[in-house]
Design a protein around this motif. Structure first.
Motif, PDB file in Angstrom:
ATOM      1  N   VAL A 156      62.850  12.553  29.734  1.00  0.00           N
ATOM      2  CA  VAL A 156      62.682  13.852  29.085  1.00  0.00           C
ATOM      3  C   VAL A 156      61.495  14.596  29.691  1.00  0.00           C
ATOM      4  O   VAL A 156      61.586  15.785  30.027  1.00  0.00           O
ATOM      5  N   GLU A 157      60.384  13.895  29.847  1.00  0.00           N
ATOM      6  CA  GLU A 157      59.184  14.532  30.404  1.00  0.00           C
ATOM      7  C   GLU A 157      59.434  15.075  31.805  1.00  0.00           C
ATOM      8  O   GLU A 157      59.095  16.224  32.119  1.00  0.00           O
ATOM      9  N   GLN A 158      60.025  14.269  32.664  1.00  0.00           N
ATOM     10  CA  GLN A 158      60.239  14.702  34.045  1.00  0.00           C
ATOM     11  C   GLN A 158      61.318  15.772  34.137  1.00  0.00           C
ATOM     12  O   GLN A 158      61.225  16.688  34.976  1.00  0.00           O
ATOM     13  N   PHE A 159      62.326  15.695  33.284  1.00  0.00           N
ATOM     14  CA  PHE A 159      63.363  16.726  33.254  1.00  0.00           C
ATOM     15  C   PHE A 159      62.759  18.071  32.872  1.00  0.00           C
ATOM     16  O   PHE A 159      63.069  19.106  33.473  1.00  0.00           O
ATOM     17  N   MET A 160      61.873  18.089  31.891  1.00  0.00           N
ATOM     18  CA  MET A 160      61.224  19.340  31.493  1.00  0.00           C
ATOM     19  C   MET A 160      60.378  19.901  32.625  1.00  0.00           C
ATOM     20  O   MET A 160      60.368  21.108  32.874  1.00  0.00           O
ATOM     21  N   ARG A 161      59.655  19.040  33.331  1.00  0.00           N
ATOM     22  CA  ARG A 161      58.843  19.506  34.457  1.00  0.00           C
ATOM     23  C   ARG A 161      59.708  20.137  35.546  1.00  0.00           C
ATOM     24  O   ARG A 161      59.362  21.172  36.131  1.00  0.00           O
ATOM     25  N   LEU A 163      62.739  21.412  35.144  1.00  0.00           N
ATOM     26  CA  LEU A 163      63.298  22.675  34.642  1.00  0.00           C
ATOM     27  C   LEU A 163      62.333  23.825  34.864  1.00  0.00           C
ATOM     28  O   LEU A 163      62.729  24.929  35.240  1.00  0.00           O
ATOM     29  N   ARG A 164      61.047  23.571  34.613  1.00  0.00           N
ATOM     30  CA  ARG A 164      60.036  24.609  34.797  1.00  0.00           C
ATOM     31  C   ARG A 164      60.033  25.109  36.236  1.00  0.00           C
ATOM     32  O   ARG A 164      59.922  26.307  36.499  1.00  0.00           O
ATOM     33  N   CYS A 165      60.197  24.187  37.180  1.00  0.00           N
ATOM     34  CA  CYS A 165      60.272  24.589  38.592  1.00  0.00           C
ATOM     35  C   CYS A 165      61.523  25.410  38.862  1.00  0.00           C
ATOM     36  O   CYS A 165      61.472  26.440  39.536  1.00  0.00           O
ATOM     37  N   ASP A 166      62.665  24.968  38.336  1.00  0.00           N
ATOM     38  CA  ASP A 166      63.917  25.677  38.567  1.00  0.00           C
ATOM     39  C   ASP A 166      63.890  27.070  37.961  1.00  0.00           C
ATOM     40  O   ASP A 166      64.575  27.986  38.449  1.00  0.00           O
ATOM     41  N   LEU A 167      63.118  27.250  36.890  1.00  0.00           N
ATOM     42  CA  LEU A 167      63.100  28.514  36.163  1.00  0.00           C
ATOM     43  C   LEU A 167      61.956  29.426  36.585  1.00  0.00           C
ATOM     44  O   LEU A 167      61.740  30.473  35.962  1.00  0.00           O
ATOM     45  N   LEU A 168      61.255  29.061  37.632  1.00  0.00           N
ATOM     46  CA  LEU A 168      60.184  29.913  38.122  1.00  0.00           C
ATOM     47  C   LEU A 168      60.727  31.302  38.454  1.00  0.00           C
ATOM     48  O   LEU A 168      61.728  31.437  39.155  1.00  0.00           O
ATOM     49  N   GLY A 169      60.084  32.323  37.910  1.00  0.00           N
ATOM     50  CA  GLY A 169      60.556  33.692  38.108  1.00  0.00           C
ATOM     51  C   GLY A 169      61.436  34.197  36.985  1.00  0.00           C
ATOM     52  O   GLY A 169      61.777  35.382  36.941  1.00  0.00           O
ATOM     53  N   GLN A 170      61.805  33.280  36.067  1.00  0.00           N
ATOM     54  CA  GLN A 170      62.580  33.657  34.883  1.00  0.00           C
ATOM     55  C   GLN A 170      61.665  33.613  33.660  1.00  0.00           C
ATOM     56  O   GLN A 170      60.725  32.822  33.607  1.00  0.00           O
ATOM     57  N   ASN A 171      61.945  34.443  32.686  1.00  0.00           N
ATOM     58  CA  ASN A 171      61.168  34.435  31.449  1.00  0.00           C
ATOM     59  C   ASN A 171      61.747  33.434  30.447  1.00  0.00           C
ATOM     60  O   ASN A 171      62.034  33.759  29.296  1.00  0.00           O
ATOM     61  N   VAL A 172      61.951  32.223  30.942  1.00  0.00           N
ATOM     62  CA  VAL A 172      62.438  31.117  30.107  1.00  0.00           C
ATOM     63  C   VAL A 172      61.376  30.026  30.165  1.00  0.00           C
ATOM     64  O   VAL A 172      61.046  29.522  31.239  1.00  0.00           O
ATOM     65  N   ARG A 173      60.840  29.678  29.013  1.00  0.00           N
ATOM     66  CA  ARG A 173      59.743  28.717  28.953  1.00  0.00           C
ATOM     67  C   ARG A 173      60.263  27.302  28.668  1.00  0.00           C
ATOM     68  O   ARG A 173      61.347  27.137  28.104  1.00  0.00           O
ATOM     69  N   VAL A 174      59.473  26.315  29.055  1.00  0.00           N
ATOM     70  CA  VAL A 174      59.876  24.913  28.917  1.00  0.00           C
ATOM     71  C   VAL A 174      58.667  24.091  28.497  1.00  0.00           C
ATOM     72  O   VAL A 174      57.605  24.173  29.121  1.00  0.00           O
ATOM     73  N   THR A 175      58.838  23.284  27.451  1.00  0.00           N
ATOM     74  CA  THR A 175      57.724  22.487  26.925  1.00  0.00           C
ATOM     75  C   THR A 175      58.194  21.089  26.545  1.00  0.00           C
ATOM     76  O   THR A 175      59.262  20.933  25.946  1.00  0.00           O
ATOM     77  N   ASN A 176      57.388  20.087  26.880  1.00  0.00           N
ATOM     78  CA  ASN A 176      57.601  18.727  26.403  1.00  0.00           C
ATOM     79  C   ASN A 176      56.486  18.376  25.425  1.00  0.00           C
ATOM     80  O   ASN A 176      55.312  18.575  25.720  1.00  0.00           O
ATOM     81  N   ILE A 177      56.861  17.873  24.253  1.00  0.00           N
ATOM     82  CA  ILE A 177      55.894  17.399  23.272  1.00  0.00           C
ATOM     83  C   ILE A 177      56.010  15.883  23.202  1.00  0.00           C
ATOM     84  O   ILE A 177      57.104  15.354  22.980  1.00  0.00           O
ATOM     85  N   ALA A 178      54.892  15.189  23.411  1.00  0.00           N
ATOM     86  CA  ALA A 178      54.898  13.726  23.439  1.00  0.00           C
ATOM     87  C   ALA A 178      54.036  13.183  22.306  1.00  0.00           C
ATOM     88  O   ALA A 178      52.831  12.977  22.477  1.00  0.00           O
ATOM     89  N   PRO A 179      54.618  12.947  21.121  1.00  0.00           N
ATOM     90  CA  PRO A 179      53.846  12.399  20.007  1.00  0.00           C
ATOM     91  C   PRO A 179      53.689  10.888  20.118  1.00  0.00           C
ATOM     92  O   PRO A 179      54.521  10.194  20.701  1.00  0.00           O
ATOM     93  N   GLY A 180      52.611  10.400  19.509  1.00  0.00           N
ATOM     94  CA  GLY A 180      52.408   8.963  19.375  1.00  0.00           C
ATOM     95  C   GLY A 180      52.906   8.484  18.025  1.00  0.00           C
ATOM     96  O   GLY A 180      53.987   8.891  17.568  1.00  0.00           O
TER      97      GLY A 180
END
Length: 252
Positions: A156-161, A163-180
């Protein structure tokens, strides 16, 4: 018009708290999960701003057909919260049930990927959107018995990272939340299949709670649209990473 959010796994725990918080923040929320009666109860509590929608994250066909199955006024989804997921068992890899591994991969990875791919083109076409996924510190720090669960959250973490690269230049945001360590949900009951053992996990601790996660999601999606929070790692103050381990006295 209010923004539309879709929250998976909204029948309990994090998902229920996130859906509730987003409705109170003024969003229209599509709450998905397998247990229709719980979704209906949530809708009765929160009113017309919440749309209950039964969805099994292991049903690819249902995920792929989701946009067309929604009422037309609910289809332009602005926020996707990939919350649905589970852990099964704490056995070491050589002792674990392969069916548990397959179930975790199908839900935590395949279902999340399918839903993201289904909704992402619409966000790109509208040039707005936000994908928030619930990872875990288990995807960062290994521990005995974490094996495939930790691996799915690392995905999940790496997929989100990426996605952020693929969406560069688009106004689509991507966030990973990693709770303990988190209490107040069904996570440990599902994982351990024993309510007493699940309760023991939290004895003497003050863990994170679903409302803490909901508060975090609320803050992230409410930031100005030019601000992207790539990742948040969060733990209660009673928890820290365990450090490296060394086995002594091993035979050559």
């Amino acid at each position: 018009m209010p923004k539309i959010a879709l929250v998976t796994g909204a029948t309990s725990g994090f998902g229920k708290a996130i859906a509730t918080r987003l409705v109170r923040d003024g969003y229209h929320v599509i709450a998905t999960g397998r247990r229709q009666e719980r979704l209906d109860t949530l809708a009765a509590q929160l009113g017309k701003a919440l749309l209950p929608f039964r969805l099994d994250m292991m049903d690819k066909a249902a995920i792929q057909s989701l946009p067309d199955a929604l009422p037309e006024e609910w289809r332009a989804i602005d926020i996707l919260v990939n919350n649905a997921g589970l852990a099964l068992g704490i056995a070491k890899a050589q002792e674990a049930e392969i069916s548990d591994w397959e179930h975790m991969i199908a839900t935590n990875v395949t279902g999340m990927v399918e839903l993201t791919r289904t909704l992402l083109p619409g966000m790109v076409a509208r040039d707005r959107g936000h994908i928030v996924s619930l990872g875990s510190t288990a995807g960062i720090y290994p521990y005995t018995g974490g094996n495939v669960y930790g691996a799915t959250k690392a995905f999940v973490e790496q997929f989100m990272r990426n996605l952020r690269c693929d969406l560069l230049g688009q106004n689509v945001r991507v966030t990973n939340i990693a709770p303990g360590l988190c209490g107040g949900s069904e996570f440990s009951q599902v994982r351990l299949r024993d309510n007493a053992k699940a309760a023991a996990v939290y004895e003497g601790t003050h863990p994170l709670m679903p409302d803490d996660i909901a508060e975090t999601v609320s803050w992230i999606v409410g930031l100005p649209p030019h601000v992207n929070i790539n990742q948040i790692e969060m733990m209660p103050t009673c928890q820290a990473a365990g450090g490296l381990a060394v086995a002594k006295g091993m035979k050559d």
